[in-house]
Design a protein around this motif. Sequence first.
Motif, PDB file in Angstrom:
ATOM      1  N   MET A   1       0.839  -1.189   0.000  1.00 58.36           N
ATOM      2  CA  MET A   1       0.000   0.000   0.000  1.00 58.36           C
ATOM      3  C   MET A   1       0.874   1.239   0.000  1.00 58.36           C
ATOM      4  SD  MET A   1      -2.863   1.208   2.822  1.00 58.36           S
ATOM      5  CE  MET A   1      -1.614   1.549   4.061  1.00 58.36           C
ATOM      6  N   ALA A   2       0.586   2.183  -0.882  1.00 58.48           N
ATOM      7  CA  ALA A   2       1.367   3.413  -0.958  1.00 58.48           C
ATOM      8  C   ALA A   2       1.140   4.246   0.300  1.00 58.48           C
ATOM      9  CB  ALA A   2       0.955   4.209  -2.197  1.00 58.48           C
ATOM     10  N   GLU A   3       2.185   4.930   0.719  1.00 50.32           N
ATOM     11  CA  GLU A   3       2.088   5.759   1.913  1.00 50.32           C
ATOM     12  C   GLU A   3       1.170   6.956   1.644  1.00 50.32           C
ATOM     13  OE1 GLU A   3       4.988   8.215   5.023  1.00 50.32           O
ATOM     14  OE2 GLU A   3       5.785   7.366   3.154  1.00 50.32           O
ATOM     15  N   LEU A   4       0.318   7.251   2.608  1.00 52.01           N
ATOM     16  CA  LEU A   4      -0.591   8.384   2.496  1.00 52.01           C
ATOM     17  C   LEU A   4       0.076   9.589   3.134  1.00 52.01           C
ATOM     18  CD1 LEU A   4      -3.924   6.592   3.529  1.00 52.01           C
ATOM     19  CD2 LEU A   4      -3.034   6.984   1.225  1.00 52.01           C
ATOM     20  N   THR A   5       0.384  10.590   2.320  1.00 49.46           N
ATOM     21  CA  THR A   5       1.135  11.739   2.830  1.00 49.46           C
ATOM     22  C   THR A   5       0.325  13.029   2.866  1.00 49.46           C
ATOM     23  OG1 THR A   5       2.001  12.219   0.616  1.00 49.46           O
ATOM     24  CG2 THR A   5       3.321  10.767   2.029  1.00 49.46           C
ATOM     25  N   THR A   6      -0.828  13.053   2.228  1.00 47.47           N
ATOM     26  CA  THR A   6      -1.655  14.264   2.242  1.00 47.47           C
ATOM     27  C   THR A   6      -3.055  13.934   2.747  1.00 47.47           C
ATOM     28  OG1 THR A   6      -2.586  14.060   0.007  1.00 47.47           O
ATOM     29  CG2 THR A   6      -0.396  15.086   0.209  1.00 47.47           C
ATOM     30  N   LEU A   7      -3.755  14.962   3.179  1.00 44.06           N
ATOM     31  CA  LEU A   7      -5.127  14.776   3.642  1.00 44.06           C
ATOM     32  C   LEU A   7      -6.027  14.336   2.500  1.00 44.06           C
ATOM     33  CD1 LEU A   7      -5.259  17.995   5.853  1.00 44.06           C
ATOM     34  CD2 LEU A   7      -5.141  15.630   6.680  1.00 44.06           C
ATOM     35  N   GLY A   8      -5.775  14.866   1.304  1.00 43.70           N
ATOM     36  CA  GLY A   8      -6.556  14.463   0.138  1.00 43.70           C
ATOM     37  C   GLY A   8      -6.390  12.981  -0.162  1.00 43.70           C
ATOM     38  N   GLN A   9      -5.150  12.492  -0.058  1.00 45.83           N
ATOM     39  CA  GLN A   9      -4.904  11.063  -0.276  1.00 45.83           C
ATOM     40  C   GLN A   9      -5.599  10.222   0.785  1.00 45.83           C
ATOM     41  OE1 GLN A   9      -0.646  10.834  -0.222  1.00 45.83           O
ATOM     42  NE2 GLN A   9      -0.413  11.595  -2.335  1.00 45.83           N
ATOM     43  N   LEU A  10      -5.583  10.693   2.038  1.00 45.32           N
ATOM     44  CA  LEU A  10      -6.233   9.973   3.127  1.00 45.32           C
ATOM     45  C   LEU A  10      -7.731   9.839   2.879  1.00 45.32           C
ATOM     46  CD1 LEU A  10      -6.176   8.761   6.026  1.00 45.32           C
ATOM     47  CD2 LEU A  10      -6.488  11.097   6.869  1.00 45.32           C
ATOM     48  N   LEU A  11      -8.364  10.931   2.495  1.00 48.93           N
ATOM     49  CA  LEU A  11      -9.801  10.903   2.259  1.00 48.93           C
ATOM     50  C   LEU A  11     -10.137  10.143   0.982  1.00 48.93           C
ATOM     51  CD1 LEU A  11     -10.522  14.575   3.321  1.00 48.93           C
ATOM     52  CD2 LEU A  11     -11.304  12.515   4.502  1.00 48.93           C
ATOM     53  N   GLY A  12      -9.256  10.230  -0.016  1.00 47.53           N
ATOM     54  CA  GLY A  12      -9.463   9.468  -1.238  1.00 47.53           C
ATOM     55  C   GLY A  12      -9.389   7.976  -0.992  1.00 47.53           C
ATOM     56  N   ALA A  13      -8.436   7.550  -0.145  1.00 49.82           N
ATOM     57  CA  ALA A  13      -8.302   6.127   0.175  1.00 49.82           C
ATOM     58  C   ALA A  13      -9.523   5.606   0.921  1.00 49.82           C
ATOM     59  CB  ALA A  13      -7.048   5.901   1.018  1.00 49.82           C
ATOM     60  N   ALA A  14     -10.238   6.502   1.601  1.00 50.88           N
ATOM     61  CA  ALA A  14     -11.444   6.116   2.326  1.00 50.88           C
ATOM     62  C   ALA A  14     -12.702   6.247   1.460  1.00 50.88           C
ATOM     63  CB  ALA A  14     -11.588   6.982   3.571  1.00 50.88           C
ATOM     64  N   ASN A  15     -12.497   6.537   0.151  1.00 53.28           N
ATOM     65  CA  ASN A  15     -13.624   6.710  -0.774  1.00 53.28           C
ATOM     66  C   ASN A  15     -14.602   7.785  -0.306  1.00 53.28           C
ATOM     67  OD1 ASN A  15     -12.769   4.604  -2.559  1.00 53.28           O
ATOM     68  ND2 ASN A  15     -13.541   3.103  -1.071  1.00 53.28           N
ATOM     69  N   SER A  16     -14.041   8.856   0.246  1.00 55.31           N
ATOM     70  CA  SER A  16     -14.858   9.963   0.746  1.00 55.31           C
ATOM     71  C   SER A  16     -14.718  11.181  -0.161  1.00 55.31           C
ATOM     72  CB  SER A  16     -14.431  10.351   2.176  1.00 55.31           C
ATOM     73  OG  SER A  16     -14.654   9.293   3.078  1.00 55.31           O
ATOM     74  N   GLN A  17     -15.832  11.827  -0.434  1.00 61.07           N
ATOM     75  CA  GLN A  17     -15.792  13.129  -1.077  1.00 61.07           C
ATOM     76  C   GLN A  17     -15.631  14.183   0.014  1.00 61.07           C
ATOM     77  OE1 GLN A  17     -18.721  13.776  -4.319  1.00 61.07           O
ATOM     78  NE2 GLN A  17     -19.566  11.797  -3.680  1.00 61.07           N
ATOM     79  N   TYR A  18     -15.024  15.326  -0.326  1.00 61.11           N
ATOM     80  CA  TYR A  18     -14.791  16.314   0.729  1.00 61.11           C
ATOM     81  C   TYR A  18     -14.736  17.726   0.173  1.00 61.11           C
ATOM     82  CZ  TYR A  18      -9.842  16.481  -0.710  1.00 61.11           C
ATOM     83  OH  TYR A  18      -8.675  16.639  -1.422  1.00 61.11           O
ATOM     84  N   GLN A  19     -14.919  18.696   1.076  1.00 55.35           N
ATOM     85  CA  GLN A  19     -14.779  20.119   0.797  1.00 55.35           C
ATOM     86  C   GLN A  19     -13.945  20.733   1.919  1.00 55.35           C
ATOM     87  OE1 GLN A  19     -15.855  21.942  -1.844  1.00 55.35           O
ATOM     88  NE2 GLN A  19     -16.813  20.187  -2.852  1.00 55.35           N
ATOM     89  N   VAL A  20     -13.325  21.881   1.616  1.00 56.75           N
ATOM     90  CA  VAL A  20     -12.437  22.524   2.582  1.00 56.75           C
ATOM     91  C   VAL A  20     -12.905  23.964   2.805  1.00 56.75           C
ATOM     92  CG1 VAL A  20     -10.035  23.029   3.190  1.00 56.75           C
ATOM     93  CG2 VAL A  20     -10.564  21.151   1.608  1.00 56.75           C
TER      94      VAL A  20
END
Length: 336
Positions: free
Chosen positions: A1-20
Amino acid sequence: MAELTTLGQLLGAANSQYQVYDLGRRVQHIDMMAFHQIEALNSPYPFPIQGHAQFALVFWNQHGQEFVWFLKLPLDEQGLLNPAARSQFIKMVLEALGKDLTQALSDEQQQQLDNHPFAFRPSQEKLALFNALVRKQLGQQASGQYEFAMQYLSGQLPPDQWQQLGFQGLADICVRLNDLDHLQAVSYALENAAPQAIAALCQCLEHVSIPAVLADKLLAGLKTADDQKLFYLRALASCADASTQALQWLAGQQQLNADTLLTIAARNWTALKQEQARTIYLEALALQEQHFFNQIFADIVSIPALRNELLTAIRSPERSVQLSAAIGGLFRATRT
């Protein structure tokens, strides 16, 4: 598994859509492309406050259930996100939740997420504006406080019923300023509501874009108010021209005191893009205590849109003796 280094990658790996949403100086949406550039450390955080980025991540799962993280992450001297702090937060989330960020939490998991060093609690009015803005952008209805607030602002209720007003209802109206007859109701309230209600309304208006006709009314209110000038000033935060006019008028009235200077730095800083206003502000700031000058200058010079102009201003050979002395004190403090 690739290392998650950004918040966007973290939320993407969780299959979550998000806004900031920024919750530092004002409550405002951050464009996703801009946030990706911030996360990639290619762009400074646009609205730093006291050396930090204060923002909310709103994310939701495939069932539409929403979750929110309020984050306060340190910035480096260039205004870029501190990657070590971000990595620490991501590690903490993964250890507590794994990749399922939307799971039901145990008491232990909830305690872990509530007590991490990067959490912060927005003020009451900012939280109300944030909730109203999220509801609007997600196509949801306004809160249950909306109806009473609308009746009050439009004059259907007597002014002395202001005690029943809630920030949330006012925020719902302000983020929908261009809908229905909201602008008309707000304009009416600024002339007829109780002073306490006007102050609360201004605290909501400072976080939304206001039309010129409303800026003119707020500027007029600023010039006639006795003890509520700062509320009217803050309400002009989205309008650089009106904020500049307010700054210049306050200077002419000898009212650029510490509270006013602090308000301009925190909310009306776009006025400082204008050279004459910037000069007036810095000269007034130089008349304050040295520690206050150092604190405020360090805060506003960290704003990317102002940094170059402010650095140029303090090098100007036309600066006053007082400003030269304050700058000297600033440099001495940075060397100690």
